[in-house]
Design a protein around this motif. Structure first.
Motif, PDB file in Angstrom:
ATOM      1  N   UNK A  83       1.903   7.439  -2.091  1.00 40.16           N
ATOM      2  CA  UNK A  83       2.089   6.008  -1.864  1.00 40.16           C
ATOM      3  C   UNK A  83       3.037   5.819  -0.693  1.00 40.16           C
ATOM      4  N   UNK A  84       2.648   4.944   0.221  1.00 38.30           N
ATOM      5  CA  UNK A  84       3.416   4.701   1.441  1.00 38.30           C
ATOM      6  C   UNK A  84       3.960   3.278   1.464  1.00 38.30           C
ATOM      7  N   UNK A  85       5.153   3.149   1.965  1.00 38.61           N
ATOM      8  CA  UNK A  85       5.750   1.846   2.225  1.00 38.61           C
ATOM      9  C   UNK A  85       5.670   1.582   3.720  1.00 38.61           C
ATOM     10  N   UNK A  86       5.122   0.430   4.096  1.00 36.19           N
ATOM     11  CA  UNK A  86       4.989   0.056   5.497  1.00 36.19           C
ATOM     12  C   UNK A  86       5.549  -1.344   5.694  1.00 36.19           C
ATOM     13  N   UNK A  87       5.959  -1.680   6.907  1.00 38.01           N
ATOM     14  CA  UNK A  87       6.397  -3.056   7.165  1.00 38.01           C
ATOM     15  C   UNK A  87       5.203  -3.994   7.156  1.00 38.01           C
ATOM     16  N   UNK A  88       5.424  -5.230   6.784  1.00 31.56           N
ATOM     17  CA  UNK A  88       4.349  -6.218   6.867  1.00 31.56           C
ATOM     18  C   UNK A  88       4.447  -6.938   8.201  1.00 31.56           C
ATOM     19  N   UNK A  89       3.335  -6.996   8.884  1.00 29.96           N
ATOM     20  CA  UNK A  89       3.249  -7.769  10.117  1.00 29.96           C
ATOM     21  C   UNK A  89       2.282  -8.926   9.856  1.00 29.96           C
ATOM     22  N   UNK A  90       1.736  -9.487  10.892  1.00 29.51           N
ATOM     23  CA  UNK A  90       0.789 -10.580  10.708  1.00 29.51           C
ATOM     24  C   UNK A  90      -0.526 -10.074  10.134  1.00 29.51           C
ATOM     25  N   UNK A  91      -0.761  -8.773  10.256  1.00 29.29           N
ATOM     26  CA  UNK A  91      -1.941  -8.145   9.672  1.00 29.29           C
ATOM     27  C   UNK A  91      -1.483  -7.009   8.759  1.00 29.29           C
ATOM     28  N   UNK A  92      -2.325  -6.657   7.796  1.00 24.51           N
ATOM     29  CA  UNK A  92      -1.943  -5.643   6.810  1.00 24.51           C
ATOM     30  C   UNK A  92      -2.893  -4.460   6.827  1.00 24.51           C
ATOM     31  N   UNK A  93      -2.396  -3.335   6.326  1.00 27.87           N
ATOM     32  CA  UNK A  93      -3.238  -2.174   6.077  1.00 27.87           C
ATOM     33  C   UNK A  93      -4.271  -2.563   5.016  1.00 27.87           C
ATOM     34  N   UNK A  94      -5.484  -1.990   5.091  1.00 25.50           N
ATOM     35  CA  UNK A  94      -6.549  -2.333   4.140  1.00 25.50           C
ATOM     36  C   UNK A  94      -7.102  -1.089   3.456  1.00 25.50           C
ATOM     37  N   UNK A  95      -7.906  -0.306   4.169  1.00 20.31           N
ATOM     38  CA  UNK A  95      -8.455   0.937   3.624  1.00 20.31           C
ATOM     39  C   UNK A  95      -9.105   1.705   4.758  1.00 20.31           C
TER      40      UNK A  95
END
Length: 809
Positions: A726-738
């Motif tokens: 499990x990874x923690x990433x910053x949230x920007x105007x767009x998000x990671x999906x798959x």
């Protein structure tokens, strides 16, 4: 004609020829292809032959690339051209939504090994100077391996190589009837006699529906009518060819909704009809007099596309039209083939519903052949599996969804977006009640399923974007209310089976990687394939020694049922029943769940009387015969209430009157990511094992045997597999999906399986497959999200409540 073969393929188009070739490549030369007229006489002969790799899916991307590889190898083996031209394909973005789609996709392409790159407007002008420049152009994407092939030539080449290897091709041989024999083989009756076989494959193109009805199948595919025009010779293109310059790449521009490619000095214009203009063909039966025929052109259906195309590419209008090609080919509701085992039948395989048999032929032929010969396709084919559609897929529903799917083919698409046609179809009793509370709906297995809740019905307007949306505030409120107080979700479409009988326990134990629960308890169980991959996931409740209740994902009801039915004992010691339509499901979750539910039931909900992961029957409100399951996909204290469907509205009304707020799928997805709970066809899939998915705790190998155990033991001994983190990433105007790529020091090391914004933690969360030496908590890496490298860090277990203290409360 031979009287027996190991495999019989029905259909002599590109797909059938590819399967025959694939069989011989995998060592099965005792194979026969039956063609009712002559090879290529169906959709193959009038196909445009485009080879397209643009798709937002890791596995499907690999499949499309595989087709190009196979056709390249076939051309090399033949020593002559099959018309394969890897001229590339340029797509142009004129809107923010389309440009977002390209930027979001580029990471998926890199992770799947698809060669492509984003272009600036200036680079687009250099690559394709025939395109009028416009201030609206945001950028483009160039797929360098895309192109086209001559459909007839590649089909004939595949068939020849298969024949050279020993396979047989019988033309003018129409399959007229099929019979399953007592030994499990099939008898095929043709106009040239009878032939028996161990495996039977349908690749009948436009005849798919009427052919499948002969064995009792109602396939969700319908032929659509598509057309393209070819111009006279374009002087500029003729000059370039004389100078030895390469062809321009195929050009797709959303402004005109079509593709343009060179065609022997002219231009081929292939428009995509809008939904309102799309014509269907042979919904029930292909006309007896229809063979290698074309249909009259229909310029009115694409006049708008033509006018826009001339504005964008003026050269198109400077020469005359030489020919129109208009004919039918198959389409499915999701624009993906039906390829794999036929539901309800042993040794019957489907290669139908091909939305472009040339594109799909190579890979489907290879994978089905490998599946038949080796018992495994070599990759997860779930996205193409015919059993992804359940019995809700009626003919009229299929017709409407096909129109919608093809009619929006050229639109920019956002993963998970909902389309309105043929909806609502199946609803629960609480549908109108929840709609009045602002529900915005999506669909699972034909049923309406709440996605999120607006403040009022008037504001319940579906909203989809790659970027932050207004309704995210509503979803955040749903998550916070559930985590801090309580919420409920209507999730009745869940798959539900009962398994009973004197042999039930032994049978289930032989299938599942986990031990069966004790009476009154429940457990998560994974059903594996022979290679240790995860075929299915079930929550198993045990009510008695020989009485089990199985719950699984909504969208794989038909698949799960078919897989289990194939493995049932033949002695009648196990009786399985599908009760999915008989029971609804409401899930109540949150720290106040117990105090809300207790006044509504006589069951003692205290921790001592009703511990975590236990199950009881009881009454809730006026509802009798309710399964109360103490489990929650949110990770909070909670109960799932599985109830006779007639009580559905009553139970929802009870909770609403008790002041409980409803939440939807988007909130549930965020909460399951916060708990690192795995999802079907993301982390739980056929080409990942429980060890790779870090689900070791649900595997018990000692003292028992089950499907896939040997493969797991071997994998554990070798200890070289990747691992899910499990990874923690910053949230920007767009998000990671798959399916995005994961990198370390600029090197691709893995891919995301699923991800998104955590509404409770206010940052992105992703689950990703990485090498074991990168799996330790605190390890830093990067994920390519929306064409931007974003820092990511491995977190321990999950983002919220790693000891599950909340669920155990």
């Amino acid at each position: 004609m031979k009287s027996h073969a190991k495999v019989v393929v029905v259909g002599g188009g590109c797909v059938g020829a590819s399967i025959l070739y694939g069989l011989t490549e995998h060592g099965c030369t005792d194979a026969v292809m039956l063609e009712r007229t002559t090879l290529t006489s169906g959709s193959t002969w009038h196909a445009a032959g485009l080879l397209v790799t643009f798709v937002r899916s890791h596995n499907v991307s690999k499949m499309t690339m595989e087709t190009i590889r196979i056709y390249t190898e076939v051309e090399e083996k033949m020593g002559t051209s099959v018309g394969l031209r890897k001229v590339g394909q340029l797509r142009v973005a004129n809107t923010e939504k389309r440009w977002d789609e390209f930027q979001s996709y580029i990471s998926i392409a890199e992770a799947a090994g698809v060669p492509c790159r984003l272009l600036t407007p200036e680079e687009i002008a250099e690559v394709h100077p025939l395109l009028n420049q416009s201030p609206d152009i945001r950028g483009g994407i160039l797929h360098t391996e895309d192109g086209y092939v001559n459909p007839a030539d590649i089909t004939m080449a595949l068939a020849k190589l298969a024949r050279d290897a020993g396979a047989k091709v019988y033309q003018n041989t129409e399959a007229q009837a099929y019979e399953k024999l007592d030994n499990g083989h099939w008898k095929v009756t043709t106009n040239q006699g009878e032939i028996t076989c161990e495996h039977l494959i349908f690749a009948t193109g436009n005849y798919a529906r009427e052919n499948a009805r002969r064995v009792g199948l109602d396939l969700p595919c319908i032929p659509i009518v598509h057309q393209y025009w070819t111009t006279e010779t374009v002087p500029l293109l003729k000059e370039r060819r004389a100078e030895g310059l390469p062809e321009f790449p195929i050009l797709r521009d959303e402004d005109y909704g079509a593709y343009l490619r060179e065609d022997v000095g002219g231009i081929q214009f292939g428009p995509y009809e809008f939904t309102k203009d799309l014509k269907l063909f042979a919904e029930d039966r292909v006309p007896p007099d229809f063979g290698a025929d074309l249909l009259p052109e229909d310029f009115d259906a694409v006049e708008t596309q033509w006018e826009r195309a001339i504005e964008r590419v003026p050269t198109l209008g400077e020469v005359g039209i030489k020919a129109n090609t208009r004919g039918p080919f198959q389409m499915t509701p999701d624009e993906l083939p039906l390829a794999g085992p036929a539901p309800g039948h042993q040794n019957l395989w489907l290669a139908e519903g091909m939305p472009g048999g040339i594109l799909w032929g190579g890979t489907v032929g290879n994978r089905l052949a490998k599946w038949i010969v080796d018992g495994d396709p070599g990759m997860d084919m779930s996205e193409l599996d015919p059993r992804r559609f359940s019995d809700y897929a009626s003919k009229r529903w299929t017709m409407d969804k096909v129109r919608e799917t093809w009619g929006t083919h050229m639109d920019a698409h956002i993963p998970g977006e909902d389309f309105p046609d043929a909806r609502p179809m199946k609803t629960m009793g609480s549908y109108d009640l929840l709609t009045a509370h602002g529900a915005v709906w999506t669909s699972f297995n034909g049923y309406e399923f709440p996605r999120w809740f607006a403040k009022s019905p008037a504001e319940a307007i579906p909203e989809h974007s790659f970027r932050r949306t207004n309704h995210m505030e509503r979803v955040q409120e749903e998550v916070r209310t559930t985590r801090e107080e309580a919420g409920f979700i209507e999730m009745s479409p869940m798959t539900k089976f009962t398994v009973r009988g004197p042999g039930a326990a032994a049978w289930l134990d032989s299938l599942m990687a986990n031990k069966l629960p004790k009476v009154g308890r429940m457990t998560l169980s994974l059903m594996l394939n022979d290679k240790g991959g995860m075929d299915a996931e079930y929550t198993i409740v045990r009510y008695a020694e020989d009485d089990f209740y199985l719950i699984s994902t909504p969208n794989w009801r038909a698949y799960n049922w078919d897989q289990l039915q194939r493995l049932l004992p033949t002695d009648g010691s196990v009786i399985m029943e599908d009760i999915s339509e008989q029971l609804g499901v409401i899930a109540l979750a949150g720290p106040k769940a117990r105090e809300i539910l207790q006044p509504l039931t006589d069951n003692d909900l205290s921790n001592a009387a009703f511990p975590w992961l236990s199950a009881q029957m009881g009454e809730v409100g006026y509802a009798k015969g309710v399964h109360l399951l103490r489990v929650s996909y949110t990770g909070e204290l909670g109960w799932e209430l599985h109830h006779p469907v007639g009580y559905n509205r009553h139970l929802v009304d009870l909770l609403l009157k008790a002041g409980v707020k409803p939440f939807g799928l988007e909130a549930l997805e965020s909460m399951r990511l916060e708990k690192s709970y795995r999802a079907i066809n993301r982390e739980i899939c056929k080409d990942l094992t429980p060890y790779e998915a870090s689900l070791d705790r649900f595997v018990v190998t000692e003292g028992r045997d089950f499907i896939g155990k040997a493969a797991l033991v071997k994998q554990k001994q070798q200890n070289t597999y990747s691992q899910l983190v499990t990874l923690k990433l910053p949230f920007c105007d767009t998000s990671v999906m798959f399916d995005e790529g994961v990198y370390a020091d600029g090197e691709l090391i893995g891919r995301v399986t699923s991800g998104g914004f955590s509404y409770y933690c206010n940052h992105d969360i992703a689950m990703a497959l990485v090498p074991q030496d990168k799996a330790a908590p605190g390890t830093k890496m990067q994920v390519l999200v929306h064409n931007e490298m974003r820092d990511a860090e491995v977190i321990d277990v999950c983002a919220i409540d790693p000891t599950s203290a909340r669920a155990r409360a």
